[in-house]
Design a protein around this motif. Structure first.
Motif, PDB file in Angstrom:
ATOM      1  N   UNK A  17       0.844  -1.187   0.000  1.00  0.00           N
ATOM      2  CA  UNK A  17       0.000   0.000   0.000  1.00  0.00           C
ATOM      3  C   UNK A  17       0.880   1.238   0.000  1.00  0.00           C
ATOM      4  N   UNK A  18       0.447   2.226  -0.773  1.00  0.00           N
ATOM      5  CA  UNK A  18       1.167   3.488  -0.886  1.00  0.00           C
ATOM      6  C   UNK A  18       0.151   4.623  -0.760  1.00  0.00           C
ATOM      7  N   UNK A  19       0.461   5.581   0.101  1.00  0.00           N
ATOM      8  CA  UNK A  19      -0.361   6.786   0.268  1.00  0.00           C
ATOM      9  C   UNK A  19       0.529   7.968  -0.084  1.00  0.00           C
ATOM     10  N   UNK A  20       0.189   8.663  -1.180  1.00  0.00           N
ATOM     11  CA  UNK A  20       1.009   9.788  -1.651  1.00  0.00           C
ATOM     12  C   UNK A  20       0.185  10.664  -2.592  1.00  0.00           C
ATOM     13  N   UNK A  21       0.427  11.964  -2.511  1.00  0.00           N
ATOM     14  CA  UNK A  21      -0.165  12.896  -3.464  1.00  0.00           C
ATOM     15  C   UNK A  21      -1.675  12.853  -3.562  1.00  0.00           C
ATOM     16  N   UNK A  22      -2.345  12.685  -2.434  1.00  0.00           N
ATOM     17  CA  UNK A  22      -3.806  12.699  -2.451  1.00  0.00           C
ATOM     18  C   UNK A  22      -4.433  11.394  -2.915  1.00  0.00           C
ATOM     19  N   UNK A  23      -3.666  10.329  -3.004  1.00  0.00           N
ATOM     20  CA  UNK A  23      -4.182   9.012  -3.407  1.00  0.00           C
ATOM     21  C   UNK A  23      -3.724   7.968  -2.403  1.00  0.00           C
ATOM     22  N   UNK A  24      -4.510   6.925  -2.264  1.00  0.00           N
ATOM     23  CA  UNK A  24      -4.106   5.735  -1.526  1.00  0.00           C
ATOM     24  C   UNK A  24      -4.349   4.544  -2.447  1.00  0.00           C
ATOM     25  N   UNK A  25      -3.362   3.653  -2.497  1.00  0.00           N
ATOM     26  CA  UNK A  25      -3.381   2.518  -3.413  1.00  0.00           C
ATOM     27  C   UNK A  25      -3.025   1.251  -2.641  1.00  0.00           C
ATOM     28  N   UNK A  26      -3.711   0.170  -2.962  1.00  0.00           N
ATOM     29  CA  UNK A  26      -3.301  -1.160  -2.517  1.00  0.00           C
ATOM     30  C   UNK A  26      -3.169  -2.017  -3.763  1.00  0.00           C
ATOM     31  N   UNK A  27      -2.014  -2.689  -3.892  1.00  0.00           N
ATOM     32  CA  UNK A  27      -1.754  -3.566  -5.035  1.00  0.00           C
ATOM     33  C   UNK A  27      -1.343  -4.939  -4.522  1.00  0.00           C
ATOM     34  N   UNK A  28      -1.750  -5.970  -5.244  1.00  0.00           N
ATOM     35  CA  UNK A  28      -1.382  -7.332  -4.868  1.00  0.00           C
ATOM     36  C   UNK A  28      -1.207  -8.202  -6.088  1.00  0.00           C
ATOM     37  N   UNK A  29      -0.398  -9.236  -5.944  1.00  0.00           N
ATOM     38  CA  UNK A  29      -0.180 -10.169  -7.045  1.00  0.00           C
ATOM     39  C   UNK A  29      -1.258 -11.250  -7.020  1.00  0.00           C
ATOM     40  N   UNK A  30      -1.196 -12.153  -7.995  1.00  0.00           N
ATOM     41  CA  UNK A  30      -2.231 -13.171  -8.108  1.00  0.00           C
ATOM     42  C   UNK A  30      -1.766 -14.590  -7.890  1.00  0.00           C
ATOM     43  N   UNK A  31      -0.536 -14.793  -7.444  1.00  0.00           N
ATOM     44  CA  UNK A  31       0.003 -16.150  -7.352  1.00  0.00           C
ATOM     45  C   UNK A  31      -0.362 -16.842  -6.048  1.00  0.00           C
TER      46      UNK A  31
END
Length: 187
Positions: A17-31
């Motif tokens: 997860x990254x919170x920067x520049x007015x956005x919050x993101x969660x990314x994950x792989x599929x394996x």
């Protein structure tokens, strides 16, 4: 190598997860791996939950356990609307004290407009340093990459994607089949 590696146990996942520049993101792989075999390459470990999908989640660990926890978190969010911290603390209390839940093997990253948290079965509810946190088998690789990129001009989603790409190139339990969810963060 994973300490106490058991070939019959399902391993694999990297969530960042990254919170920067007015956005919050969660990314994950599929394996999803069983021993030395990839049994699924496109699992969806990142999703939106809560009222109108206003909470992003990503999980690592046993899939059935993670879905149990996601269901419990959704119920806590219904009980404590717009109070992600309170819902997570209450979930962590239950997770630590309930005989059934105590045996669940999973971790979660959760975020809303205001807050990002890691929730563990040890009763931890942790906020990230610098708006960046990662879990799972490739979590340390993704965390290091995201921290290194955080001072760049890249936006939150680009940092998360690049960090996941780096983790996938190092961790054998992480692939590059990403699911990414983002939302506007509070100002």
């Amino acid at each position: 190598m994973i300490e106490n590696h058991r070939p019959e146990t399902i391993y694999g996942t990297t969530i960042v997860t990254v919170r920067k520049g007015g956005k919050v993101v969660i990314a994950g792989d599929g394996q999803v791996s069983l021993g030395n075999t990839v049994i699924k390459g496109n699992a969806r470990k990142v999703r939106r939950i809560g009222k109108d999908g206003q909470v992003l989640t990503g999980f690592a660990g046993a899939t059935a356990d993670a879905f149990t926890l996601l269901d419990r978190l959704e119920k806590k969010l219904e009980q404590y609307p717009d109070q992600l911290m309170r819902a997570c603390v209450e979930l962590a209390k239950d997770w630590r004290t309930d005989k059934y839940l105590r045996n669940l093997e999973a971790m979660m990253l959760v975020a809303d407009r205001d807050t990002t948290l890691c929730v563990t079965g040890n009763g931890d509810v942790l906020e990230p340093e610098g708006g960046i946190m990662a879990i799972g088998s490739g979590g340390n690789y993704a965390l290091a990459a995201a921290r290194a990129l955080s001072d760049s001009k890249l936006e939150a989603e680009a940092i998360a994607r690049k960090a996941m790409e780096i983790a996938a190139s190092i961790c054998i339990y992480t692939n590059d089949n990403l699911v990414v969810e983002s939302m506007d963060a509070a100002s």
